[in-house]
Design a protein around this motif. Structure first.
Motif, PDB file in Angstrom:
ATOM      1  N   ARG A  55      -0.484  11.330   0.253  1.00 48.96           N
ATOM      2  CA  ARG A  55      -0.891   9.941   0.836  1.00 48.96           C
ATOM      3  C   ARG A  55      -2.172  10.099   1.926  1.00 48.96           C
ATOM      4  O   ARG A  55      -1.646   9.534   3.013  1.00 48.96           O
ATOM      5  CB  ARG A  55       0.394   9.422   1.306  1.00 48.96           C
ATOM      6  CG  ARG A  55       1.435   9.521  -0.035  1.00 48.96           C
ATOM      7  CD  ARG A  55       2.201   8.062  -0.176  1.00 48.96           C
ATOM      8  NE  ARG A  55       2.754   8.137  -1.377  1.00 48.96           N
ATOM      9  CZ  ARG A  55       3.920   7.457  -1.607  1.00 48.96           C
ATOM     10  NH1 ARG A  55       4.376   6.628  -0.752  1.00 48.96           N
ATOM     11  NH2 ARG A  55       4.031   7.319  -2.918  1.00 48.96           N
ATOM     12  N   GLN A 109      -2.749  10.898  -4.155  1.00 44.24           N
ATOM     13  CA  GLN A 109      -1.342  10.015  -4.426  1.00 44.24           C
ATOM     14  C   GLN A 109      -0.364  10.799  -3.742  1.00 44.24           C
ATOM     15  O   GLN A 109       0.726  10.126  -3.218  1.00 44.24           O
ATOM     16  CB  GLN A 109      -1.219   9.954  -5.763  1.00 44.24           C
ATOM     17  CG  GLN A 109      -2.325   8.813  -6.679  1.00 44.24           C
ATOM     18  CD  GLN A 109      -2.237   7.481  -6.156  1.00 44.24           C
ATOM     19  OE1 GLN A 109      -1.376   6.900  -6.318  1.00 44.24           O
ATOM     20  NE2 GLN A 109      -3.274   6.947  -5.464  1.00 44.24           N
ATOM     21  N   HIS A 110      -0.097  11.906  -4.005  1.00 43.17           N
ATOM     22  CA  HIS A 110       0.996  12.696  -3.411  1.00 43.17           C
ATOM     23  C   HIS A 110       1.213  12.730  -1.889  1.00 43.17           C
ATOM     24  O   HIS A 110       2.091  12.812  -1.259  1.00 43.17           O
ATOM     25  CB  HIS A 110       1.408  14.173  -4.190  1.00 43.17           C
ATOM     26  CG  HIS A 110       1.621  13.978  -5.496  1.00 43.17           C
ATOM     27  ND1 HIS A 110       1.249  14.720  -6.748  1.00 43.17           N
ATOM     28  CD2 HIS A 110       2.510  13.028  -6.219  1.00 43.17           C
ATOM     29  CE1 HIS A 110       1.742  14.105  -7.758  1.00 43.17           C
ATOM     30  NE2 HIS A 110       2.524  13.169  -7.368  1.00 43.17           N
ATOM     31  N   THR A 126       5.555  -1.188  -8.533  1.00 44.00           N
ATOM     32  CA  THR A 126       7.110  -0.772  -8.946  1.00 44.00           C
ATOM     33  C   THR A 126       8.068  -1.492  -8.000  1.00 44.00           C
ATOM     34  O   THR A 126       9.348  -1.440  -8.262  1.00 44.00           O
ATOM     35  CB  THR A 126       7.294   0.752  -8.581  1.00 44.00           C
ATOM     36  OG1 THR A 126       6.353   0.962  -7.227  1.00 44.00           O
ATOM     37  CG2 THR A 126       6.529   1.567  -9.441  1.00 44.00           C
ATOM     38  N   ASP A 154       4.332   1.853  -4.506  1.00 44.45           N
ATOM     39  CA  ASP A 154       3.445   2.377  -5.192  1.00 44.45           C
ATOM     40  C   ASP A 154       3.199   1.488  -6.337  1.00 44.45           C
ATOM     41  O   ASP A 154       4.227   1.001  -7.241  1.00 44.45           O
ATOM     42  CB  ASP A 154       4.247   3.698  -6.094  1.00 44.45           C
ATOM     43  CG  ASP A 154       3.460   4.236  -7.126  1.00 44.45           C
ATOM     44  OD1 ASP A 154       2.094   3.978  -7.141  1.00 44.45           O
ATOM     45  OD2 ASP A 154       3.895   4.983  -7.843  1.00 44.45           O
ATOM     46  N   LEU A 208      -5.345   5.539 -11.533  1.00 41.78           N
ATOM     47  CA  LEU A 208      -4.421   4.578 -11.223  1.00 41.78           C
ATOM     48  C   LEU A 208      -4.850   3.165 -11.755  1.00 41.78           C
ATOM     49  O   LEU A 208      -3.875   2.652 -11.951  1.00 41.78           O
ATOM     50  CB  LEU A 208      -4.953   4.529  -9.678  1.00 41.78           C
ATOM     51  CG  LEU A 208      -3.705   3.673  -8.826  1.00 41.78           C
ATOM     52  CD1 LEU A 208      -2.447   4.426  -8.709  1.00 41.78           C
ATOM     53  CD2 LEU A 208      -4.043   3.482  -7.318  1.00 41.78           C
ATOM     54  N   ASP A 214       1.000  -1.294  -0.089  1.00 41.52           N
ATOM     55  CA  ASP A 214       0.026   0.036  -0.084  1.00 41.52           C
ATOM     56  C   ASP A 214       1.182   1.257  -0.022  1.00 41.52           C
ATOM     57  O   ASP A 214       2.068   1.038   0.262  1.00 41.52           O
ATOM     58  CB  ASP A 214      -1.102   0.001   1.067  1.00 41.52           C
ATOM     59  CG  ASP A 214      -2.255   0.792   0.963  1.00 41.52           C
ATOM     60  OD1 ASP A 214      -3.316   0.081   1.077  1.00 41.52           O
ATOM     61  OD2 ASP A 214      -2.182   2.007   0.802  1.00 41.52           O
ATOM     62  N   ILE A 215       0.444   2.285  -0.384  1.00 38.77           N
ATOM     63  CA  ILE A 215       1.223   3.635  -0.360  1.00 38.77           C
ATOM     64  C   ILE A 215       0.861   4.240   1.189  1.00 38.77           C
ATOM     65  O   ILE A 215       1.782   5.083   1.514  1.00 38.77           O
ATOM     66  CB  ILE A 215       0.791   4.709  -1.135  1.00 38.77           C
ATOM     67  CG1 ILE A 215      -0.724   4.896  -1.650  1.00 38.77           C
ATOM     68  CG2 ILE A 215       1.847   4.277  -2.692  1.00 38.77           C
ATOM     69  CD1 ILE A 215      -0.860   6.123  -2.350  1.00 38.77           C
ATOM     70  N   GLN A 253       5.999  -1.351   1.594  1.00 34.79           N
ATOM     71  CA  GLN A 253       5.488  -0.252   1.230  1.00 34.79           C
ATOM     72  C   GLN A 253       5.710   0.084  -0.166  1.00 34.79           C
ATOM     73  O   GLN A 253       6.956   0.071  -0.728  1.00 34.79           O
ATOM     74  CB  GLN A 253       6.339   0.866   2.144  1.00 34.79           C
ATOM     75  CG  GLN A 253       5.262   2.294   2.253  1.00 34.79           C
ATOM     76  CD  GLN A 253       5.863   3.287   1.239  1.00 34.79           C
ATOM     77  OE1 GLN A 253       6.616   3.104   0.794  1.00 34.79           O
ATOM     78  NE2 GLN A 253       4.857   4.277   0.981  1.00 34.79           N
TER      79      GLN A 253
END
Ligand SMILES: C[S@@+](CC[C@H](N)C(=O)[O-])C[C@H]1O[C@@H](n2cnc3c(N)ncnc32)[C@H](O)[C@@H]1O
Length: 219
Positions: free
Chosen positions: A132, A129-130, A101, A98, A147, A68-69, A96
């Motif tokens: 969080r 997203q940024h 990735t 994104d 997403l 998860d982020i 952790q």
């Protein structure tokens, strides 16, 4: 529960039911049992813990990886899921990250994703997203797809040379799932099938099974 953690809801349980009911397909597809499950966006950890606890009674060698982020979600996952899974001697890890990735290409694995799918302004999506913040648990941007589209691109790239990859993806009608499925078919060589759906208020939520086409004989 921390507001940054998505509480289990109807979509969560629809996804769990679809995966648990799809055990026979998984066994045939992997010609035994899958050795790796990766859940993207674990939230409360309910999906992974239920799948780990109820999918395969006699398989303790499966690794369940959750990502998860959101740190609060990961913290909860780390504390809660292993205790559920340990009863069944499952191996559970948390990372952790994104989307995909943090993963390298692998030959055989199962991926699970209940994305933030609510249609929002693009700006709101990026804010989630940024920063969080809790917005990231639901804000999906244009068509609720921003997403999801990033995820599908990453998945097709990551699995280009993989043999058996099985994805369970939850979408709502606003996301225009047919387009998402066409993308996976064309760019990732996936077969796709809707395996569960439910009407919730004005929205229909659907679960899709997507699997590498080399095994398309399986239905
Ligand atoms: C709709 S919630 C689903 C939570 C849980 N899997 C469930 O079914 O109840 C979406 C989850 O995706 C996570 N998420 C959002 N953006 C992400 C990203 N870029 N990478 C990984 N996870 C993300 C959110 O924090 C949230 O936990």
């Amino acid at each position: 529960m921390d507001s940054c953690i998505y509480p289990p809801a109807e979509d969560t349980f629809l996804l769990i039911d679809a995966i648990v009911d799809d055990r026979d397909f998984m066994q045939r597809y992997f010609m035994s049992l899958p050795s790796l499950f990766v859940e993207i966006g674990v939230g409360s950890g309910t999906v992974t813990s239920q799948v780990a606890a109820s999918c395969f009674d006699d398989h303790a060698k499966t690794l369940y990886l959750g990502t998860d982020i959101q740190y609060p979600a990961l913290h909860r996952f780390q504390q809660f899921v292993p205790s559920v899974a340990t009863e069944k001697q499952r191996i559970v890890e948390v990372v952790q990250g994104d989307l995909l990735t943090f993963l390298r290409p692998m030959d055989e694995w199962v991926c699970i994703f209940n994305p933030p799918y609510v249609a929002t302004e693009e700006e709101e999506y990026w804010r989630g997203q940024h920063q969080r913040s809790d917005i990231a648990t639901w804000a999906g941007g244009i068509l609720g797809r921003q997403l999801v589209d990033r995820f599908c691109q990453q998945l097709c790239e990551l699995t280009r040379n993989s043999r058996r990859v099985l994805l369970y993806l939850l979408l709502v009608d606003t996301n225009q799932p047919t387009q998402v499925m066409q993308f996976l078919q064309t760019n990732g060589n996936f077969c796709t099938l809707e395996i569960n759906h439910r009407r919730v208020g004005w929205e229909s939520i659907r679960v899709y099974r997507c699997w590498k086409r080399s095994f398309s004989a399986l239905k």
